[in-house]
Design an enzyme around this catalytic site. Structure first.
Site, PDB file in Angstrom:
ATOM      1  N   SER A  18       0.849  -1.187   0.000  1.00 24.05           N
ATOM      2  CA  SER A  18       0.000   0.000   0.000  1.00 24.05           C
ATOM      3  C   SER A  18       0.892   1.247   0.000  1.00 24.05           C
ATOM      4  O   SER A  18       1.665   1.451  -0.940  1.00 24.05           O
ATOM      5  CB  SER A  18      -0.950  -0.040   1.194  1.00 24.05           C
ATOM      6  OG  SER A  18      -2.009   0.873   1.031  1.00 24.05           O
ATOM      7  N   ASP A  43      -8.970  -4.863  -5.871  1.00 21.03           N
ATOM      8  CA  ASP A  43      -8.510  -3.852  -4.911  1.00 21.03           C
ATOM      9  C   ASP A  43      -9.169  -2.519  -5.258  1.00 21.03           C
ATOM     10  O   ASP A  43      -8.819  -1.890  -6.260  1.00 21.03           O
ATOM     11  CB  ASP A  43      -6.986  -3.721  -4.961  1.00 21.03           C
ATOM     12  CG  ASP A  43      -6.442  -2.872  -3.819  1.00 21.03           C
ATOM     13  OD1 ASP A  43      -7.227  -2.136  -3.199  1.00 21.03           O
ATOM     14  OD2 ASP A  43      -5.228  -2.953  -3.551  1.00 21.03           O
ATOM     15  N   HIS A  87      -7.451  -5.532  -1.387  1.00 18.06           N
ATOM     16  CA  HIS A  87      -6.299  -4.866  -0.793  1.00 18.06           C
ATOM     17  C   HIS A  87      -5.594  -5.757   0.233  1.00 18.06           C
ATOM     18  O   HIS A  87      -4.492  -5.456   0.665  1.00 18.06           O
ATOM     19  CB  HIS A  87      -6.753  -3.559  -0.138  1.00 18.06           C
ATOM     20  CG  HIS A  87      -5.641  -2.579   0.081  1.00 18.06           C
ATOM     21  ND1 HIS A  87      -4.850  -2.088  -0.943  1.00 18.06           N
ATOM     22  CD2 HIS A  87      -5.179  -1.980   1.212  1.00 18.06           C
ATOM     23  CE1 HIS A  87      -3.965  -1.248  -0.457  1.00 18.06           C
ATOM     24  NE2 HIS A  87      -4.132  -1.160   0.850  1.00 18.06           N
TER      25      HIS A  87
END
Length: 718
Positions: free
Chosen positions: A560, A644, A679
């Site tokens: 991330s 995601d 994610h």
């Protein structure tokens, strides 16, 4: 770099064993990625964006590109001779019973448990001490492939009803299902299209939740920026759910949340446009037609109500207290000028919780936990004696409870749950995992190194005891450095395998994180973001200088915002590491704010539209825009998920396409795209194990290991 049509793959390996290290020449034929003439003008600078078409996650063209890339990537990964061995060992060590701390709702005690390799944790319960344990919810039955996960569970005041959220394919979009807790039957229609939301019950009548209007276009990438707080009354359709906050232009915010106090008297509402800083409101639910009352009318601080005692509110805040403090105020006049210190700020960051009529103040001292117990008069009762040096958390319980549960872990201690007697201050082991890992064989130590500008940065280094500092140890440097997130010591089953192979695992506490409060966070944002990359580079240089490793044996990894960290570091210093592992990274810093809720990250990043200065700063480190043709980059495995919808996969797609076009070296630059995954939250165990086997296999293979590092030549011959 040679290219062929999608799907055609050639791999040539010339290997000769020399001290477990081989010299390889790898020739890869990557899928052809078309380029388009897309140009955006930023303050007079024209920026080309040839792979913008990959942002369309619904197009057949993008889908075909994903298939072609995965074919090349998995052909390569499956050719690694010990990948299967890694997968089997990961499965073996992962296969132990994992149990959560118990919690009581109504007449039942609930807990989460995973038998070992189940894709999702199962919720169990029993009635009373001697009741029979039964399955309450089994998320493994939500979908055949285990990709639908439980994303939240909340009970009504008396425990008779439950509402739980599910995520499908890893998406941040949720559905809320309401059941009768006694017979587990659904009691009404499913609440649809929920995102970034808790479930907070008011008595037994209904609950509050948050969501956006379903966006036009792709629900996985379209922008969402007006969050609303709803109240759902049981027995009524979702179409009649009342909007409590967020429906007007004045109340428009990207993130809105609502929580009911434990005594059901107050509703507290947070409203923010960024991941840092927010407004705070309240409603007195004991009144008919309660009015919205403002506690904080600006977004300069992070403040929330932790609990109340009748009309007395206890607020956690970093207003005039970068390391946080607890203040009190009467609900009749809750604005900041009336706040009084309850637990004052100290030199260490405070994260408080409540349970059994007490406050538990957890402090981070150089990223390690200390916990103090206070009464409701603000008097120190005791310092809680912890089992060791590491991370403690979970000191929470309802006010009437006499016991609570907390967890303790560090890099060599699997997470253990302790039962704590609140009055006596004594702890006993509640659940210690039976895992095939011996902490006594490993050591973990904290060092402080100097970053580029002279700042001292802490880092914890973990490895097998007796490690030889010869510069040849495979080393994983993991970082994040953003959003006030603190990386504190915690055990990872996967990292246990890495260290078992003789690997070093190093985690620096970079600026941008929250380890030293708001000032540490703010030292790594916007026009100071380069500090974060400098801290990470300095950590790598420290490990090399101290002979833990060398550039030939160093891998950098992060996800991330940490994926951005890896992308920026490898483009600025491609010579520093052998392997780069950016996961679900924010790679296009000029366009990140145009997707889903990305604009909410502007506190940390700034945007290319803010000013010419901000655009130029972002442009100078944005990973997608700083890949230079003719440069030799480290072996790179980009990882992302096609569902995601937080950091959209287009970031990783464009980064991989640029790398494959411009990379001059022979090292592989590949992208691994998990389908039906997001994610990271809720990812099935099977997927996680397969991904780690690929990541570790790719890393070790590109460091030159023909066999796993812990295998001797005699074992190989045998």
């Amino acid at each position: 770099m040679k290219k062929t049509l999608p799907g055609i793959f050639a791999l040539a390996v010339l290997a000769s064993c020399n001290d477990s290290k081989s010299e390889k020449q790898i020739s890869l034929n990557y899928p052809e990625t078309k380029k388009v003439d897309t140009v955006t003008d930023y303050f007079g600078t024209e920026v080309k964006d040839p792979y913008r078409w990959l942002e369309d996650d619904r197009s057949e063209e993008t889908e075909e590109w994903v298939k072609a890339q995965n074919e090349v990537t998995f052909d390569y990964l499956n050719s690694i001779p010990y990948k299967k061995e890694l997968e089997e060992r990961l499965s073996e060590i992962w296969n132990y019973e994992k149990i959560s701390a118990p919690f009581e709702e109504g007449d039942y005690t609930y807990f989460y448990k995973n038998d070992g390799l189940q894709n999702q944790y199962v919720v169990y319960r029993k009635k009373g001490e001697d009741g029979e344990t039964e399955v309450f919810l089994d998320p493994n039955k939500f979908s055949e492939d285990g990709t639908t996960s439980l994303a939240g569970l909340s009970f009504s005041k008396d425990g008779s009803k439950a509402a739980y959220a599910i995520s499908e394919g890893g998406s941040d979009w949720r559905k809320i299902i309401i059941i009768d807790a006694e017979n587990k039957e659904r009691v009404e229609d499913t609440i649809q299209n929920v995102k970034f939301s808790g479930i907070s019950w008011k008595g037994n009548e209904g609950f509050y939740y948050s969501s956006y209007e379903k966006p036009e276009g792709s629900e996985l990438s379209a922008k969402t920026d007006q969050h609303r707080l709803f109240y759902h009354k049981l027995g009524t359709p979702q179409s009649e759910d009342k909007i409590i906050f967020g429906d007007t232009e004045e109340q428009k915010h990207r993130y809105v949340g609502g929580g009911v106090s434990e005594d059901d008297r107050f509703l507290f509402i947070s409203a923010r446009n960024s991941t840092s800083g927010g407004k705070l409101f309240m409603m007195d639910l004991s009144k008919n037609n309660p009015e919205l009352v403002t506690i904080l009318d600006h977004e300069n601080t992070d403040s929330y109500v932790i609990t109340n005692e009748d009309s007395k509110l206890f607020i956690v805040t970093n207003m005039d207290a970068p390391n946080r403090k607890v203040v009190t105020v009467d609900a009749a006049n809750p604005s900041p000028e009336n706040w009084e210190d309850f637990i004052p700020e100290t030199e260490n960051v405070l994260s408080p919780s409540t349970g059994g009529g007490y406050f538990f103040a957890e402090y981070m001292v150089d990223a390690v936990s200390e916990v103090k117990q206070y009464d409701y008069d603000g008097e120190l009762v005791r310092e809680v004696e912890l089992p060791g040096i590491g991370s403690a958390g979970g000191f929470g319980a309802k006010k009437e409870k006499e016991e609570l549960y907390y967890s303790f872990t560090n890099y060599v201690t699997p997470g253990t749950i302790y039962k704590y007697n609140i009055e006596e201050g004594t702890s006993e082991v509640y659940n210690k995992p039976n895992i095939k890992f011996n902490p006594d064989d490993y050591e973990s130590k904290q060092v402080f190194y100097t970053s580029k500008d002279g700042t001292k940065v802490p880092m914890i280094i973990t490895h097998k005891k007796g490690l030889e500092l010869d510069g040849k140890n495979p080393t994983m440097l993991y970082g994040y450095g953003g959003f006030n997130v603190s990386l504190t010591p915690s055990f990872s089953t996967a990292n246990a395998i890495w260290m078992e192979q003789g690997g070093v695992y190093a985690v620096p506490n970079l600026r941008g994180g929250g380890e030293y409060g708001k000032e540490w966070h703010d030292a790594g944002i916007k026009l100071k973001k380069q500090n974060v990359f400098d801290d990470f580079i300095a950590a790598a240089e420290y490990l090399i200088e101290e002979n833990y490793t060398s550039s030939d044996y160093l891998a950098i990894r992060g996800g991330s915002n940490g994926g951005l960290l890896v992308g920026a570091t490898m483009t600025q210093r491609p010579d520093l590491m052998k392997v780069a592992l950016p996961a679900v990274g924010v790679m296009d810093m000029l366009r990140y704010h145009t997707f889903t809720a990305g604009a909410g990250w502007a506190y940390d990043y700034g945007t290319a539209e803010d000013s010419k200065e901000m655009f130029e700063y972002l442009y100078n480190y944005s990973p997608v825009h700083n890949i230079e043709k003719g440069t030799e980059y480290p072996a790179t495995l980009v990882t992302t998920g096609d569902h995601d919808d937080r950091v959209v996969p287009a970031h990783s797609f464009k980064f991989a396409a640029e790398l494959q076009e411009k990379h001059a070296g022979e090292e592989p630059v590949l992208i691994r795209i998990e389908t039906k995954a997001g994610h990271g939250a809720g990812k099935p165990t099977k997927m996680i194990i397969e991904e780690y086997a690929d990541i570790f296999g790719f890393t070790l293979y590109n460091m030159g290991f023909d066999v796993l590092p812990n295998k001797t030549k005699e074992e190989v011959k045998g």
